[in-house]
Enzyme design. Structure first.
Site, short mmCIF file in Angstrom:
data_model
loop_
_atom_site.label_atom_id
_atom_site.label_comp_id
_atom_site.label_asym_id
_atom_site.label_seq_id
_atom_site.Cartn_x
_atom_site.Cartn_y
_atom_site.Cartn_z
N HIS A 179 0.81 -1.23 0.00
CA HIS A 179 0.00 0.00 0.00
C HIS A 179 0.85 1.27 0.00
CE1 HIS A 179 0.46 0.02 4.40
NE2 HIS A 179 0.08 1.27 4.37
N LYS A 183 0.63 5.64 -2.05
CA LYS A 183 0.69 6.97 -1.42
C LYS A 183 1.12 8.02 -2.44
CE LYS A 183 1.65 5.00 3.12
NZ LYS A 183 0.75 5.40 4.19
N HIS A 241 7.53 -2.28 2.36
CA HIS A 241 7.38 -0.82 2.23
C HIS A 241 8.73 -0.09 2.06
CE1 HIS A 241 3.45 -1.96 3.34
NE2 HIS A 241 3.57 -1.86 4.65
N LYS A 341 7.97 0.70 15.97
CA LYS A 341 6.70 0.95 16.64
C LYS A 341 7.00 1.75 17.91
CE LYS A 341 4.26 -2.01 14.08
NZ LYS A 341 3.43 -1.45 13.00
C1 BG6 Z 1 1.37 -2.39 7.50
C2 BG6 Z 1 2.02 -3.06 8.68
O1 BG6 Z 1 1.76 -2.99 6.32
O2 BG6 Z 1 1.73 -1.02 7.46
C3 BG6 Z 1 1.66 -2.36 9.98
O3 BG6 Z 1 1.63 -4.43 8.75
C4 BG6 Z 1 1.93 -0.88 9.86
O4 BG6 Z 1 2.38 -2.92 11.06
C5 BG6 Z 1 1.32 -0.28 8.60
O5 BG6 Z 1 1.40 -0.25 10.99
C6 BG6 Z 1 1.76 1.15 8.41
O6 BG6 Z 1 1.03 1.73 7.35
P1 BG6 Z 1 0.87 3.30 7.26
O7 BG6 Z 1 0.17 3.53 5.97
O8 BG6 Z 1 0.06 3.71 8.46
O9 BG6 Z 1 2.25 3.85 7.30
#
Ligand code: BG6
Length: 487
Positions: A179, A183, A241, A341
């Site tokens: 995802h 962005k 990511h 985290k």
């Molecule tokens: C997810 C992870 O892929 O991405 C999560 O599994 C994480 O642990 C999240 O919190 C973060 O996404 P974003 O869009 O909030 O940065």
């Protein structure tokens, strides 16, 4: 543009991702007039809900999180929703697998629509789902399948899943989601690099000192232990990511804005990553785990759906890595990756730190820096040196030239999932990961994971609400550098 009529079948359709991200994104598409009138969303779960139950659930849980300015549009959206109880792993022809025939009945006669299977479910279900959907005769030439992360937990499991899904779907029908690629800033990075002339000539080791890629989160992991104990920050955030951000920052200019041309260049970056293995992990990587501080519990005390085990104490909730890309453009330029985290702020950004001027004639200058912010607000900032106003000695001051998307463009900035779902419906896989990309990423991650597993040492503790363990600061400090926010 309105997308082709589709049946979007969401496995795990009543789960967290579906309720929090997918359904709101689809509602926005509907509200903006991008869904064809016939398009349906068919949620699959073991829940035994009727269509009416499911619509009631969405009405109760999603409505308040989206702007409903026209109740008619909301009703139209609810009218697109269906629910079928399906469980995988029993075989489509068995009694336990009877949900498949209910789904077949619902889909029958609509073979001319795009048929999209969105698997928002654990990766072990991907192969069985595809096989059973095929056995039930549901896979049409107009079908596509969307796979949520994580795609396996190492190279071998990723390959197995890719083989299983690949036995039913062609690669061009498979959409692997990351995802972060949805962005706005991430897509803007390509435009910034390849639609402007001034950056590309200096986008290399002659002018760039290093790059920092950070995804810091304030959230912890409550309720996620079952998943997170097996994942950790490396698999949860870096494999996908952060490496995606690294490839887009480092890739060579593709010849065309085309799905294969872009992905070809990204793969080459992953293949050029210098492996980090064995004893080298000590020097190039840092692991951390948050401990309780103030009101915030430590990782081991977070309420979880499964009990704390020995594995829990070994899992990293923070990692920082010094990556290197072995090619002409980037030789000698470290790419520092960091994610954690329970950090003090939620911030995702790519920081490109330029070198100092070759010859300084004014005292007090600092090198230029380009910051691409993904979160919290999306934007781009270039820090340049300027003269402080005044008639005396020339005094320098770094000032940001900034582009805030929110302030510059009046149009609503769509959420990542909205963009990606629109691309799935339009059949455009450019922003999805190709098989070789995912596997190349695991090929680099596996030796790090293995080396961590082989050491007796535990992750370094860091108090919840801080910027990570001391090791993360030393990782840059050793070469006279510092993380962006610490200067
Ligand atoms: C997810 C992870 O892929 O991405 C999560 O599994 C994480 O642990 C999240 O919190 C973060 O996404 P974003 O869009 O909030 O940065």
């Amino acid at each position: 543009p309105v997308t082709h009529a589709a049946d979007l079948v969401v496995f795990g359709g009543t789960g967290d991702l579906s309720m929090r991200k997918l359904l709101p994104a689809l509602y926005h598409s509907d509200r903006d007039g991008r869904l064809a009138p016939e398009t349906r969303v068919i949620a699959l779960s073991r829940g035994g809900l009727t269509d009416a139950d499911f619509r009631g659930k969405v009405d109760a849980e999603v409505r308040d999180s989206v702007p409903v300015d026209d109740p008619g549009v909301w009703q139209r959206f609810l009218g697109r929703l269906h629910h079928v109880s399906v469980d995988v792993g029993h075989g489509a022809g068995t009694e336990a697998g009877s949900g498949w025939s209910a789904l077949a009945t619902l889909l029958a006669g609509h073979e001319d629509r795009d048929r999209i299977f969105y698997l928002a479910s654990p990766p072990r279900t991907f192969g069985p789902f595809c096989r059973e959907a095929h056995e039930a005769g549901l896979v049409t030439p107009r079908s596509r399948v969307v796979l949520e992360k994580p795609l396996g937990n190492d190279l071998a499991s990723a390959q197995r899943i890719n083989d299983e899904v690949g036995a039913i779907f062609d690669e061009r029908q498979i959409f692997r989601i990351d995802h972060y690629l949805g962005k706005e800033t991430v897509q803007n990075l390509l435009v910034l690099r390849f639609a402007n002339a001034f950056l590309e000539p200096i986008w290399n080791s002659l002018w760039i000192d290093h790059v920092q890629i950070t995804a810091a989160e304030t959230v912890g992991t409550p309720g996620r232990r079952g998943y997170y104990d097996h994942a950790g920050a490396l698999r949860d955030m870096v494999q996908n990511h952060l490496l995606q951000l690294l490839t887009l920052t480092a890739m060579e200019p593709p010849a065309r804005n085309d799905r294969e041309a872009i992905r070809d260049e990204k793969v080459k970056v992953l293949q050029a990553l210098r492996p980090i293995a064995g004893g080298e992990v000590e020097r190039f990587t840092v692991r951390g785990q948050y401990t309780g501080a103030g009101d915030l519990p430590g990782y081991l005390d977070e309420p979880g759906s499964t009990p704390t085990t020995e594995m829990s104490s070994r899992v990293e909730t923070f990692t920082a890595i010094r990556a290197e890309i072995r090619n002409w453009r980037w030789a000698g330029v470290p790419f520092y990756l960091r994610t954690g985290k329970r950090m003090p702020y939620r911030r995702s950004e790519i920081v490109v730190q330029f070198k100092d001027v070759p010859h300084a004639i004014f005292p007090g200058g600092t090198p230029n820096r380009l910051v691409l912010r993904l979160q919290p607000e999306e934007g781009i900032e270039l820090h340049i040196m300027a003269k402080e106003p005044g008639a005396g000695e020339v005094a320098l001051q770094p000032v940001p030239m900034s582009l805030s998307f929110g302030e510059t463009f009046t149009a609503r900035v769509p959420e990542a999932y909205e963009r990606l779902l629109t691309d799935v419906l339009a059949g455009n896989p450019t922003l999805f990961m190709r098989r070789d990309e995912v596997e190349a990423a695991w090929r680099w991650i596996d030796p790090i994971q293995d080396a961590w597993k082989a050491t007796a040492g535990l992750p370094e503790p860091y108090p919840a609400g801080t910027t990570g363990p001391a090791g993360a600061h030393e990782l840059l400090g050793r070469s006279g550098r510092a993380w962006h926010e610490e200067e």
